[in-house]
Design a protein around this motif. Structure first.
Motif, PDB file in Angstrom:
ATOM      1  N   HIS A  76     100.929  10.816 -27.213  1.00 55.20           N
ATOM      2  CA  HIS A  76     100.891  10.034 -28.213  1.00 55.20           C
ATOM      3  C   HIS A  76     100.094   7.995 -28.068  1.00 55.20           C
ATOM      4  CE1 HIS A  76     101.433   9.183 -32.512  1.00 55.20           C
ATOM      5  NE2 HIS A  76     103.005   8.288 -32.409  1.00 55.20           N
ATOM      6  N   ALA A  77     100.981   7.659 -27.056  1.00 59.73           N
ATOM      7  CA  ALA A  77     100.704   6.597 -26.865  1.00 59.73           C
ATOM      8  C   ALA A  77      98.968   6.495 -26.848  1.00 59.73           C
ATOM      9  CB  ALA A  77     101.845   6.152 -25.821  1.00 59.73           C
ATOM     10  N   GLU A  78      98.670   7.303 -26.109  1.00 61.59           N
ATOM     11  CA  GLU A  78      96.813   7.325 -25.769  1.00 61.59           C
ATOM     12  C   GLU A  78      96.055   7.570 -26.786  1.00 61.59           C
ATOM     13  OE1 GLU A  78      96.831   9.697 -22.297  1.00 61.59           O
ATOM     14  OE2 GLU A  78      97.284   8.379 -20.760  1.00 61.59           O
ATOM     15  N   ASP A  79      96.429   8.834 -27.848  1.00 59.21           N
ATOM     16  CA  ASP A  79      96.221   8.412 -28.498  1.00 59.21           C
ATOM     17  C   ASP A  79      96.044   7.258 -29.625  1.00 59.21           C
ATOM     18  OD1 ASP A  79      95.006  10.309 -30.682  1.00 59.21           O
ATOM     19  OD2 ASP A  79      96.774  11.007 -31.903  1.00 59.21           O
ATOM     20  N   GLN A  80      97.055   6.977 -29.770  1.00 59.72           N
ATOM     21  CA  GLN A  80      96.780   5.841 -30.434  1.00 59.72           C
ATOM     22  C   GLN A  80      96.418   4.381 -30.108  1.00 59.72           C
ATOM     23  OE1 GLN A  80      99.199   5.361 -33.368  1.00 59.72           O
ATOM     24  NE2 GLN A  80      99.014   7.448 -33.191  1.00 59.72           N
ATOM     25  N   LEU A  81      96.251   4.464 -28.882  1.00 60.74           N
ATOM     26  CA  LEU A  81      95.418   3.784 -28.143  1.00 60.74           C
ATOM     27  C   LEU A  81      93.960   3.636 -28.562  1.00 60.74           C
ATOM     28  CD1 LEU A  81      95.450   1.369 -25.407  1.00 60.74           C
ATOM     29  CD2 LEU A  81      94.207   3.047 -24.572  1.00 60.74           C
ATOM     30  N   MET A  82      93.347   5.249 -28.533  1.00 63.99           N
ATOM     31  CA  MET A  82      92.083   4.991 -28.953  1.00 63.99           C
ATOM     32  C   MET A  82      91.773   5.169 -30.377  1.00 63.99           C
ATOM     33  SD  MET A  82      90.793   6.029 -25.685  1.00 63.99           S
ATOM     34  CE  MET A  82      89.142   6.442 -26.559  1.00 63.99           C
ATOM     35  N   SER A  83      92.639   5.298 -31.091  1.00 62.15           N
ATOM     36  CA  SER A  83      92.722   5.361 -32.446  1.00 62.15           C
ATOM     37  C   SER A  83      92.693   3.827 -32.577  1.00 62.15           C
ATOM     38  CB  SER A  83      93.420   6.033 -33.229  1.00 62.15           C
ATOM     39  OG  SER A  83      93.963   5.716 -34.391  1.00 62.15           O
ATOM     40  N   ALA A  84      93.237   2.801 -32.204  1.00 65.82           N
ATOM     41  CA  ALA A  84      93.071   1.559 -32.728  1.00 65.82           C
ATOM     42  C   ALA A  84      91.711   0.958 -32.347  1.00 65.82           C
ATOM     43  CB  ALA A  84      94.382   1.075 -32.725  1.00 65.82           C
ATOM     44  N   GLU A  85      91.553   1.325 -31.155  1.00 64.45           N
ATOM     45  CA  GLU A  85      89.714   1.543 -30.369  1.00 64.45           C
ATOM     46  C   GLU A  85      88.348   1.448 -31.557  1.00 64.45           C
ATOM     47  OE1 GLU A  85      88.236   0.784 -26.381  1.00 64.45           O
ATOM     48  OE2 GLU A  85      88.936   2.685 -26.672  1.00 64.45           O
ATOM     49  N   GLY A  86      88.595   2.766 -31.917  1.00 69.32           N
ATOM     50  CA  GLY A  86      88.023   3.268 -33.047  1.00 69.32           C
ATOM     51  C   GLY A  86      88.269   2.727 -34.444  1.00 69.32           C
ATOM     52  N   PHE A  87      89.272   2.544 -34.553  1.00 73.19           N
ATOM     53  CA  PHE A  87      89.854   1.556 -36.028  1.00 73.19           C
ATOM     54  C   PHE A  87      88.691  -0.294 -36.034  1.00 73.19           C
ATOM     55  CE2 PHE A  87      92.666   3.868 -37.797  1.00 73.19           C
ATOM     56  CZ  PHE A  87      92.554   4.363 -38.961  1.00 73.19           C
ATOM     57  N   ALA A  91      86.156  -1.525 -38.311  1.00 70.07           N
ATOM     58  CA  ALA A  91      86.378  -3.228 -38.965  1.00 70.07           C
ATOM     59  C   ALA A  91      85.525  -3.684 -38.670  1.00 70.07           C
ATOM     60  CB  ALA A  91      87.296  -3.211 -38.611  1.00 70.07           C
ATOM     61  N   LEU A  92      84.941  -3.925 -37.444  1.00 68.68           N
ATOM     62  CA  LEU A  92      83.028  -4.935 -37.400  1.00 68.68           C
ATOM     63  C   LEU A  92      81.857  -4.098 -38.258  1.00 68.68           C
ATOM     64  CD1 LEU A  92      83.557  -4.889 -33.409  1.00 68.68           C
ATOM     65  CD2 LEU A  92      84.508  -6.649 -35.409  1.00 68.68           C
ATOM     66  N   GLU A  93      82.287  -2.943 -38.310  1.00 66.40           N
ATOM     67  CA  GLU A  93      80.886  -2.055 -39.413  1.00 66.40           C
ATOM     68  C   GLU A  93      80.812  -2.999 -40.559  1.00 66.40           C
ATOM     69  OE1 GLU A  93      77.809  -1.407 -38.412  1.00 66.40           O
ATOM     70  OE2 GLU A  93      78.923  -1.743 -36.053  1.00 66.40           O
TER      71      GLU A  93
END
Length: 108
Positions: A76-87, A91-93
């Motif tokens: 779950h922690a790794e999933d959240q890490l990847m999710s934040a990276e995607g966000f 956000a930049l876009e």
């Protein structure tokens, strides 16, 4: 709480903060507050690094043969890490799109 469980919660907390900052950055850009949006991206990056560093520490232990049982919590922690990276990418876009819209409005 200690060990892998503590590290998992550290990752989840840090990257959750980062994701929230990235979402808030989009909201600020939507209002035309680009300085605030850029600061929120920076704040999010700082929080993300904390989570990423904790995750890297786990990977280093695993590579050294000191890994612990990988359970659902760390996944779950790794999933959240990847999710934040995607966000962050999203956000930049969005910030870029809002800046373009505002620039076009000024030109019209």
């Amino acid at each position: 709480m200690e060990g892998l469980e503590l590290t998992a919660f550290q990752i989840i907390s840090a990257v959750g903060t980062a994701r929230s900052c990235y979402i808030e950055a989009i909201q600020e850009a939507k209002k035309g507050n680009y300085e605030a949006a850029e600061q929120l991206i920076k704040d999010g990056d700082e929080a993300f690094v904390e989570g990423h560093d904790a995750h890297s520490g786990l990977l280093q232990k695993e590579a050294a043969g000191e890994g612990e049982h990988i359970g659902l919590l760390i996944l779950h922690a790794e999933d959240q890490l990847m999710s934040a990276e995607g966000f962050k990418t999203i956000a930049l876009e969005f910030i870029d799109v809002y800046k373009r819209f505002d620039a076009e409005k000024k030109e019209a």
